[in-house]
Design an enzyme around this catalytic site. Structure first.
Site, PDB file in Angstrom:
ATOM      1  N   HIS A  48      12.714  14.862  12.999  1.00 25.67           N
ATOM      2  CA  HIS A  48      12.889  14.966  14.455  1.00 25.67           C
ATOM      3  C   HIS A  48      13.023  16.424  14.894  1.00 25.67           C
ATOM      4  CE1 HIS A  48      17.533  14.313  14.022  1.00 25.67           C
ATOM      5  NE2 HIS A  48      17.366  15.571  14.352  1.00 25.67           N
ATOM      6  N   ASP A  73      19.043  19.476  23.779  1.00 23.86           N
ATOM      7  CA  ASP A  73      19.633  18.132  23.777  1.00 23.86           C
ATOM      8  C   ASP A  73      21.152  18.147  23.920  1.00 23.86           C
ATOM      9  OD1 ASP A  73      20.032  19.244  21.270  1.00 23.86           O
ATOM     10  OD2 ASP A  73      18.748  17.833  20.214  1.00 23.86           O
ATOM     11  N   ASN A  90      14.566  13.448   9.089  1.00 23.77           N
ATOM     12  CA  ASN A  90      13.482  12.487   9.322  1.00 23.77           C
ATOM     13  C   ASN A  90      12.349  13.106  10.145  1.00 23.77           C
ATOM     14  OD1 ASN A  90      14.585  12.649  11.864  1.00 23.77           O
ATOM     15  ND2 ASN A  90      15.196  10.511  12.013  1.00 23.77           N
ATOM     16  N   GLU A 130      13.197  11.321  17.992  1.00 23.05           N
ATOM     17  CA  GLU A 130      13.195  10.593  16.726  1.00 23.05           C
ATOM     18  C   GLU A 130      11.784  10.073  16.390  1.00 23.05           C
ATOM     19  OE1 GLU A 130      15.644  10.867  14.892  1.00 23.05           O
ATOM     20  OE2 GLU A 130      17.555  10.186  15.698  1.00 23.05           O
TER      21      GLU A 130
HETATM   22  C1  GLP Z   1      20.316  17.626  15.154  1.00 21.97           C
HETATM   23  C2  GLP Z   1      19.765  18.310  16.432  1.00 21.97           C
HETATM   24  C3  GLP Z   1      18.513  19.078  16.166  1.00 21.97           C
HETATM   25  C4  GLP Z   1      18.687  19.840  14.876  1.00 21.97           C
HETATM   26  C5  GLP Z   1      18.766  18.882  13.714  1.00 21.97           C
HETATM   27  C6  GLP Z   1      19.089  19.550  12.390  1.00 21.97           C
HETATM   28  O1  GLP Z   1      20.367  16.267  15.216  1.00 21.97           O
HETATM   29  N1  GLP Z   1      19.568  17.447  17.548  1.00 21.97           N
HETATM   30  O2  GLP Z   1      18.220  19.912  17.263  1.00 21.97           O
HETATM   31  O3  GLP Z   1      17.584  20.683  14.680  1.00 21.97           O
HETATM   32  O4  GLP Z   1      19.605  17.803  13.963  1.00 21.97           O
HETATM   33  O5  GLP Z   1      20.420  19.880  12.271  1.00 21.97           O
HETATM   34  P1  GLP Z   1      20.957  20.937  11.239  1.00 21.97           P
HETATM   35  O6  GLP Z   1      20.450  22.259  11.696  1.00 21.97           O
HETATM   36  O7  GLP Z   1      22.449  20.863  11.318  1.00 21.97           O
HETATM   37  O8  GLP Z   1      20.415  20.556   9.912  1.00 21.97           O
END
Ligand code: GLP
Length: 235
Positions: A130, A62, A128, A135
């Protein structure tokens, strides 16, 4: 799903790194990569190793809409600084947050994924549930698409920006259908903020309301959890 419990993120990164080396030995050529704080130590293991990635291709999950690769908060910048600058790959794909024709661009990203089927995909998970930026409510059939970020995601990701208002409201995300086509998936989660999503993902029903629950349907998933992230699990 195979669940591996570890003491902390450091140990989790080691487990992921061992699985990564195994995958390379078995011929993996295309990596699916994720951003966020979760895989940082895993990428560090790679940059500190003597592994040669120059024959590999990577495809990222992403990118924020509106940020170009030179912006500090862009996922392209994250990947360059965490991995690619130190360990060059043959080719690296991260969605272009500055694409002007978004509709045409998401189709192009699907073509890239189709041309380079993903062998080994690393994933984090949002609070949440995702995966990527898919989402809650996203169809399991989705391919690459433009996402309106959930308020809770904007809140959670504000820590990477100077202020909450700076967090982009939209992102381009690889779809769940493409994630599910990867041959092997490794999902890591650390910390109590992930515990609820992890419980739903592993023990709950498979539902689009908790996107990561779709992984129950994938034949080759390894989940790496620290105690806090695993704390609500029954077993
Ligand atoms: C972000 C990314 C995800 C990631 C998630 C968790 O929004 N788009 O790919 O896995 O949130 O983030 P973190 O690893 O900082 O907790």
């Amino acid at each position: 799903m195979k669940v591996i419990k570890v003491r902390n993120q450091e140990e989790g990164a080691e487990v992921a790194f061992d699985l990564f080396k195994e995958a390379l030995k078995n011929g993996a050529k295309v990596l699916g990569l994720a951003t966020g704080s979760t895989p940082v130590k895993f990428y560090e293991k790679i940059t500190q190793s003597d592994l040669d990635l120059s024959e590999l291709v990577s495809i990222n999950l992403d990118e924020y809409v509106g940020l170009d690769g030179s912006s500090d908060q862009s996922y392209r910048h994250f990947m360059q600084s965490q991995l690619f600058d130190a360990k060059p790959l043959k080719e690296t794909f991260v969605p272009d947050g500055k694409a002007t024709d978004l509709k045409g661009y998401i189709k192009k990203y699907d073509d890239i994924i189709a041309e380079h089927p993903i062998d080994w995909q690393i994933l984090g998970i949002g609070q949440n549930g995702h995966i990527g930026f898919n989402e809650p409510g996203t169809s399991f059939e989705a391919k690459t698409h433009v996402v309106d970020l959930a308020p809770s995601t904007i809140e959670a990701n504000a820590r990477f920006f100077e202020k909450k208002d700076d967090v982009p409201r939209q992102a381009i995300s690889m779809g769940i259908a493409s994630i599910m086509q990867s041959k092997e998936l490794i999902l890591m989660a650390f910390g109590e903020k992930k515990a609820q999503a992890i419980k739903g993902m592993i023990e709950g029903e498979v539902t689009e309301n908790l996107p990561a629950s779709v992984l129950q349907r994938h034949p080759h998933v390894t989940v790496i959890l620290d105690e806090a992230a695993a704390s609500l699990l029954n077993a």
